[in-house]
Scaffold this active site. Sequence first.
Site, PDB file in Angstrom:
ATOM      1  N   ARG A   1      -6.887  30.085   2.384  1.00 10.12           N
ATOM      2  CA  ARG A   1      -8.288  30.466   2.197  1.00 10.12           C
ATOM      3  C   ARG A   1      -8.432  31.502   1.093  1.00 10.12           C
ATOM      4  O   ARG A   1      -9.346  31.469   0.292  1.00 10.12           O
ATOM      5  CB  ARG A   1      -8.870  31.040   3.500  1.00 10.12           C
ATOM      6  CG  ARG A   1      -8.975  30.031   4.606  1.00 10.12           C
ATOM      7  CD  ARG A   1      -9.084  30.700   5.935  1.00 10.12           C
ATOM      8  NE  ARG A   1      -7.876  31.469   6.213  1.00 10.12           N
ATOM      9  CZ  ARG A   1      -7.584  32.045   7.387  1.00 10.12           C
ATOM     10  NH1 ARG A   1      -8.453  31.969   8.360  1.00 10.12           N
ATOM     11  NH2 ARG A   1      -6.471  32.706   7.558  1.00 10.12           N
TER      12      ARG A   1
ATOM     13  N   SER B   1      -9.830  31.471  13.373  1.00  9.03           N
ATOM     14  CA  SER B   1      -9.938  31.303  14.827  1.00  9.03           C
ATOM     15  C   SER B   1     -10.013  32.675  15.507  1.00  9.03           C
ATOM     16  O   SER B   1     -10.733  32.867  16.476  1.00  9.03           O
ATOM     17  CB  SER B   1      -8.728  30.545  15.373  1.00  9.03           C
ATOM     18  OG  SER B   1      -8.679  29.272  14.838  1.00  9.03           O
TER      19      SER B   1
ATOM     20  N   LYS C   1       2.184  34.346  22.658  1.00  7.83           N
ATOM     21  CA  LYS C   1       0.879  34.874  23.009  1.00  7.83           C
ATOM     22  C   LYS C   1       0.146  33.930  23.966  1.00  7.83           C
ATOM     23  O   LYS C   1       0.375  32.726  23.953  1.00  7.83           O
ATOM     24  CB  LYS C   1       0.043  35.144  21.755  1.00  7.83           C
ATOM     25  CG  LYS C   1       0.071  34.022  20.757  1.00  7.83           C
ATOM     26  CD  LYS C   1      -0.649  34.404  19.484  1.00  7.83           C
ATOM     27  CE  LYS C   1      -0.674  33.225  18.526  1.00  7.83           C
ATOM     28  NZ  LYS C   1      -1.309  33.466  17.267  1.00  7.83           N
TER      29      LYS C   1
ATOM     30  N   HIS D   1     -10.861  24.147   9.798  1.00  9.59           N
ATOM     31  CA  HIS D   1      -9.766  23.219  10.113  1.00  9.59           C
ATOM     32  C   HIS D   1     -10.222  21.775   9.866  1.00  9.59           C
ATOM     33  O   HIS D   1      -9.488  20.980   9.287  1.00  9.59           O
ATOM     34  CB  HIS D   1      -9.345  23.348  11.586  1.00  9.59           C
ATOM     35  CG  HIS D   1      -8.697  24.652  11.925  1.00  9.59           C
ATOM     36  ND1 HIS D   1      -9.059  25.403  13.025  1.00  9.59           N
ATOM     37  CD2 HIS D   1      -7.705  25.347  11.316  1.00  9.59           C
ATOM     38  CE1 HIS D   1      -8.302  26.481  13.075  1.00  9.59           C
ATOM     39  NE2 HIS D   1      -7.485  26.484  12.054  1.00  9.59           N
TER      40      HIS D   1
HETATM   41  O1  PNS Z   1      -2.413  28.333  13.131  1.00 11.49           O
HETATM   42  P1  PNS Z   1      -1.235  29.225  12.916  1.00 11.49           P
HETATM   43  O2  PNS Z   1      -1.027  30.106  14.130  1.00 11.49           O
HETATM   44  O3  PNS Z   1      -1.297  29.986  11.620  1.00 11.49           O
HETATM   45  O4  PNS Z   1       0.059  28.253  12.813  1.00 11.49           O
HETATM   46  C1  PNS Z   1       1.352  28.778  12.652  1.00 11.49           C
HETATM   47  C2  PNS Z   1       2.409  27.683  12.869  1.00 11.49           C
HETATM   48  C3  PNS Z   1       2.191  26.938  14.156  1.00 11.49           C
HETATM   49  C4  PNS Z   1       2.347  26.704  11.719  1.00 11.49           C
HETATM   50  C5  PNS Z   1       3.800  28.390  12.868  1.00 11.49           C
HETATM   51  O5  PNS Z   1       3.771  29.484  13.731  1.00 11.49           O
HETATM   52  C6  PNS Z   1       4.931  27.451  13.304  1.00 11.49           C
HETATM   53  O6  PNS Z   1       5.298  26.568  12.583  1.00 11.49           O
HETATM   54  N1  PNS Z   1       5.447  27.681  14.524  1.00 11.49           N
HETATM   55  C7  PNS Z   1       6.502  26.894  15.120  1.00 11.49           C
HETATM   56  C8  PNS Z   1       7.827  27.673  15.168  1.00 11.49           C
HETATM   57  C9  PNS Z   1       8.530  27.647  13.827  1.00 11.49           C
HETATM   58  O7  PNS Z   1       8.868  26.619  13.287  1.00 11.49           O
HETATM   59  N2  PNS Z   1       8.794  28.860  13.267  1.00 11.49           N
HETATM   60  C10 PNS Z   1       9.439  29.049  11.988  1.00 11.49           C
HETATM   61  C11 PNS Z   1       8.419  29.173  10.885  1.00 11.49           C
HETATM   62  S1  PNS Z   1       9.195  29.413   9.318  1.00 11.49           S
END
Ligand code: PNS
Length: 177
Positions: free
Chosen positions: A92, A130, A43, A19
């Site tokens: 990645r 993570s 979660k 990150h």
């Molecule tokens: O680190 P992560 O868990 O891969 O991040 C995922 C994240 C936070 C980018 C994604 O889950 C997100 O944007 N969540 C907020 C809710 C949202 O907008 N959902 C629609 C996604 S198309």
Amino acid sequence: MKKVVAIYPGSFDPLTNGHLDLIERGSKIFDQLIVAILRNTEKTPLFSLGERREMMEAMTAPWKNVSVDTFEGLMVDYAVRVKATAVLRGIRAISDYEYELQMALMNRKLAPHLETVFMMPAEAYSYLSSRLVREIAQLGGPITGLVPELVEQKLREKIEPAHKFEEVSPSKAGKKK
Ligand code: PNS
């Protein structure tokens, strides 16, 4: 000239060296980069939102155009609120691509003005996540070099007491097999 504000959204549970590598790269191409930590409602995270924010703030302090914030709800709504026009995400390996593409296209449908920018972390971090860091730390394995020292220390503080408790727990010790 117009300044480009980007957000780098994620769970960051915990923040890894991968990150940080991406944040450094992002800070070079965007005028302002906001690391936006998701308040996970589905979660239960290992680190609370406050803990994740504190660690992220400490580790991103050297970059003056990087700030840290938290959000809940739709990421695109948050992006509009902070006037961001780009979303930074890391890819990645090919395995990340399908999920990231789906998310980027859905976000584009929701907010057409918002551009997702994919960047690749250094090869050394291409296998780092993570989830694996949490699993290795919870099973007592070494995580040196995968996360910043501060995060390593916080992981130990969080996980070691649980191990110790399991070892001496009278309820377990007294149980017959
Ligand atoms: O680190 P992560 O868990 O891969 O991040 C995922 C994240 C936070 C980018 C994604 O889950 C997100 O944007 N969540 C907020 C809710 C949202 O907008 N959902 C629609 C996604 S198309």
